[in-house]
Scaffold this motif. Structure first.
Motif, mmCIF file in Angstrom:
data_model
loop_
_atom_site.group_PDB
_atom_site.id
_atom_site.type_symbol
_atom_site.label_atom_id
_atom_site.label_comp_id
_atom_site.label_asym_id
_atom_site.label_seq_id
_atom_site.Cartn_x
_atom_site.Cartn_y
_atom_site.Cartn_z
ATOM 1 N N ALA A 131 42.125 21.879 14.553
ATOM 2 C CA ALA A 131 42.192 23.103 15.575
ATOM 3 C C ALA A 131 40.832 23.182 16.135
ATOM 4 O O ALA A 131 40.722 24.131 17.341
ATOM 5 N N LEU A 132 39.974 22.590 15.871
ATOM 6 C CA LEU A 132 38.681 22.840 16.769
ATOM 7 C C LEU A 132 38.423 21.697 17.690
ATOM 8 O O LEU A 132 37.554 21.937 18.682
ATOM 9 N N LEU A 133 39.445 20.890 18.006
ATOM 10 C CA LEU A 133 39.298 19.981 18.898
ATOM 11 C C LEU A 133 39.275 20.567 20.480
ATOM 12 O O LEU A 133 38.481 19.882 21.442
ATOM 13 N N PRO A 134 39.736 21.770 20.783
ATOM 14 C CA PRO A 134 39.858 22.312 22.080
ATOM 15 C C PRO A 134 38.337 22.903 22.519
ATOM 16 O O PRO A 134 37.967 23.020 23.557
ATOM 17 N N LEU A 135 37.352 23.163 21.171
ATOM 18 C CA LEU A 135 36.339 23.818 21.397
ATOM 19 C C LEU A 135 35.144 23.326 22.403
ATOM 20 O O LEU A 135 34.824 23.956 23.266
ATOM 21 N N PRO A 136 34.625 21.904 22.292
ATOM 22 C CA PRO A 136 34.002 21.321 23.319
ATOM 23 C C PRO A 136 34.529 21.297 24.664
ATOM 24 O O PRO A 136 33.763 21.344 25.706
ATOM 25 N N VAL A 137 35.702 21.257 24.960
ATOM 26 C CA VAL A 137 36.301 21.689 26.342
ATOM 27 C C VAL A 137 36.294 22.882 26.862
ATOM 28 O O VAL A 137 35.750 23.198 28.239
ATOM 29 N N VAL A 138 36.450 23.865 25.919
ATOM 30 C CA VAL A 138 36.484 25.372 26.391
ATOM 31 C C VAL A 138 34.748 25.560 26.586
ATOM 32 O O VAL A 138 34.626 26.437 27.800
ATOM 33 N N GLN A 139 34.044 25.194 25.984
ATOM 34 C CA GLN A 139 32.607 25.277 26.201
ATOM 35 C C GLN A 139 31.856 24.428 27.449
ATOM 36 O O GLN A 139 30.911 24.671 27.945
ATOM 37 N N GLY A 140 32.800 23.616 27.983
ATOM 38 C CA GLY A 140 32.427 22.983 28.972
ATOM 39 C C GLY A 140 31.453 21.696 28.963
ATOM 40 O O GLY A 140 31.028 20.968 29.739
ATOM 41 N N PHE A 141 31.298 21.074 27.499
ATOM 42 C CA PHE A 141 30.587 19.911 27.346
ATOM 43 C C PHE A 141 31.178 18.781 27.497
ATOM 44 O O PHE A 141 30.842 17.634 28.101
ATOM 45 N N TYR A 142 32.705 18.761 27.384
ATOM 46 C CA TYR A 142 33.666 17.535 27.554
ATOM 47 C C TYR A 142 34.644 17.820 28.254
ATOM 48 O O TYR A 142 35.063 19.154 28.501
ATOM 49 N N PRO A 143 35.431 16.933 29.316
ATOM 50 C CA PRO A 143 36.227 17.421 30.079
ATOM 51 C C PRO A 143 37.763 17.345 29.464
ATOM 52 O O PRO A 143 37.798 17.214 28.242
ATOM 53 N N THR A 144 38.802 17.955 30.118
ATOM 54 C CA THR A 144 40.061 18.384 29.410
ATOM 55 C C THR A 144 40.639 16.871 28.978
ATOM 56 O O THR A 144 41.475 16.802 28.177
ATOM 57 N N LEU A 145 40.146 15.682 29.456
ATOM 58 C CA LEU A 145 40.643 14.555 29.107
ATOM 59 C C LEU A 145 40.379 14.435 27.737
ATOM 60 O O LEU A 145 41.280 13.561 26.710
ATOM 61 N N PHE A 146 39.192 14.793 27.183
ATOM 62 C CA PHE A 146 39.090 14.719 25.749
ATOM 63 C C PHE A 146 39.991 15.334 25.073
ATOM 64 O O PHE A 146 40.455 14.847 23.806
ATOM 65 N N LEU A 147 40.409 16.509 25.255
ATOM 66 C CA LEU A 147 41.472 17.201 24.245
ATOM 67 C C LEU A 147 42.730 16.607 24.637
ATOM 68 O O LEU A 147 43.659 16.288 23.514
ATOM 69 N N ILE A 148 43.116 15.886 25.857
ATOM 70 C CA ILE A 148 44.309 15.032 26.075
ATOM 71 C C ILE A 148 44.546 13.978 25.150
ATOM 72 O O ILE A 148 45.586 13.794 24.247
ATOM 73 N N ILE A 149 43.181 13.141 25.000
ATOM 74 C CA ILE A 149 43.499 11.961 24.169
ATOM 75 C C ILE A 149 43.295 12.401 22.578
ATOM 76 O O ILE A 149 44.217 11.673 21.854
ATOM 77 N N TRP A 152 16.652 19.669 29.435
ATOM 78 C CA TRP A 152 17.587 19.321 28.442
ATOM 79 C C TRP A 152 17.032 20.261 27.252
ATOM 80 O O TRP A 152 15.987 19.844 26.847
ATOM 81 N N THR A 153 18.034 21.082 26.929
ATOM 82 C CA THR A 153 17.492 22.030 25.498
ATOM 83 C C THR A 153 18.078 21.563 24.280
ATOM 84 O O THR A 153 19.017 20.632 24.445
ATOM 85 N N PRO A 154 17.668 21.964 23.406
ATOM 86 C CA PRO A 154 18.393 21.803 22.023
ATOM 87 C C PRO A 154 19.630 22.179 22.084
ATOM 88 O O PRO A 154 20.676 21.393 21.216
ATOM 89 N N ALA A 155 19.990 23.175 22.789
ATOM 90 C CA ALA A 155 21.433 23.617 22.728
ATOM 91 C C ALA A 155 22.219 22.654 23.538
ATOM 92 O O ALA A 155 23.390 22.296 23.003
ATOM 93 N N ASP A 156 21.570 22.013 24.509
ATOM 94 C CA ASP A 156 22.567 21.057 25.201
ATOM 95 C C ASP A 156 22.954 19.816 24.333
ATOM 96 O O ASP A 156 23.843 19.201 24.415
ATOM 97 N N LYS A 157 21.745 19.492 23.645
ATOM 98 C CA LYS A 157 21.960 18.334 22.879
ATOM 99 C C LYS A 157 23.026 18.565 21.680
ATOM 100 O O LYS A 157 23.858 17.704 21.355
#
Length: 298
Positions: free
Chosen positions: A236-254, A171-176
């Motif tokens: 406009a930043l909503l897709p960013l955590p999905v693109v980076q792989g931290f959250y699934p596509t469901l996050f962007l859909i919701i 668990w790295t600071p970047a992960d957090k």
């Protein structure tokens, strides 16, 4: 008197801070009773620390803003005489001490270093600085309030959660940061926008009281455009955590489904100068974003 004090601490803000703290730890997967946990005692002490800090800061703010509130907030307990200034002063000092003690107790009892103790010293100092100086600096005061709203997540970020580092799990600071920054984004950006809309709503009272806010200095149209730009930037930043792989596509859909019409409504009501409704919609957007994060983490 007790009810007046309870009203002065802004209980809704206290609950929001506590919930935000729990959400932060939940997003990191370290809530109590989970496989990789912090203790219930830590969660309770930190939640109480935030409750006492918010309580003291709001009471102190009402005391120092007594003359201004006579114009903008005549219903507040100090203005209406439901509680005396001397009694309120004693309460905020007691709450400040309790906040610092909660941080110290967490550090000493749970033996996780002095992260909590240092954090609450810095938090309480920032709250006092805001009440005394920062709230009189246009735009900086709005951003300071936004930063304060994100402080529970900042504590989660720096607090040693005790996750074991193995070959399978590091668990790295970047992960957090990756798991927490979307929540921080909602808290900071949208609170900044909400505070600007709040200043727009209070423009007449602030002008009479001689308080120079950003809308009064830059003009209401400029302030409206800035707040609107912040909302659009957040969208406009909503897709960013999905693109980076931290959250699934469901996050962007919701978020896209719920927040797109909400942000449109915010811009429409702001254009109509219905700033009270605009502020409520910004809160709805913040809540919807946090719910999306929780659903995706679950």
């Amino acid at each position: 008197m007790l009810f007046a004090l309870f009203k002065m601490i802004r209980p809704v803000n206290v609950v929001i801070a506590m919930v935000t703290l729990a959400i932060g730890y939940y997003l990191l997967g370290v809530l109590p009773l989970q496989e990789m946990n912090i203790s219930w005692l830590t969660l309770i002490l930190q939640a109480l620390g935030f409750a006492f800090a918010i309580g003291f800061a709001n009471i102190q703010n009402d005391i120092w803003d007594l003359e201004t509130d006579k114009l903008n907030r005549p219903e507040r307990p100090l203005v209406s005489g439901k509680i005396s200034v001397s009694a309120a002063q004693k309460v905020w000092v007691a709450l400040l001490i309790l906040s610092l003690l909660c941080g110290l107790a967490d550090s000493l009892i749970t033996k996780t270093g002095f992260t909590s103790a240092i954090f609450f010293v810095l938090l309480d100092a920032l709250l006092i600085a805001y009440n005394k100086k920062l709230k009189h600096i246009p735009l900086l005061k709005n951003m300071t309030v936004a930063l304060l709203c994100a402080t529970p997540l900042i504590l989660c970020l720096f607090y040693p959660t005790g996750i074991p580092e193995t070959e399978d799990l590091t668990w790295t600071p970047a992960d957090k940061i990756g798991f927490l920054y979307p929540a921080m984004m909602f808290a900071f950006l949208l609170t900044t926008a909400r505070e600007i809309y709040k200043d727009l709503e209070d423009e007449i009272g602030d002008l009479k009281a001689g308080i120079m806010t950003f809308p009064l200095i830059a003009g209401a149209p400029t302030a409206r455009r800035l707040a609107g730009f912040i909302c659009i930037f957040c969208w406009a930043l909503l897709p960013l955590p999905v693109v980076q792989g931290f959250y699934p596509t469901l996050f962007l859909i919701i978020t896209a489904t719920v927040l797109t019409p909400t942000f449109v409504a915010i811009l429409v009501f702001a254009h109509k100068k219905n700033y009270r409704r605009t502020q409520k919609l910004v809160k709805v957007a913040m809540f919807a974003g946090l719910v999306a994060l929780l659903v995706c983490s679950f």
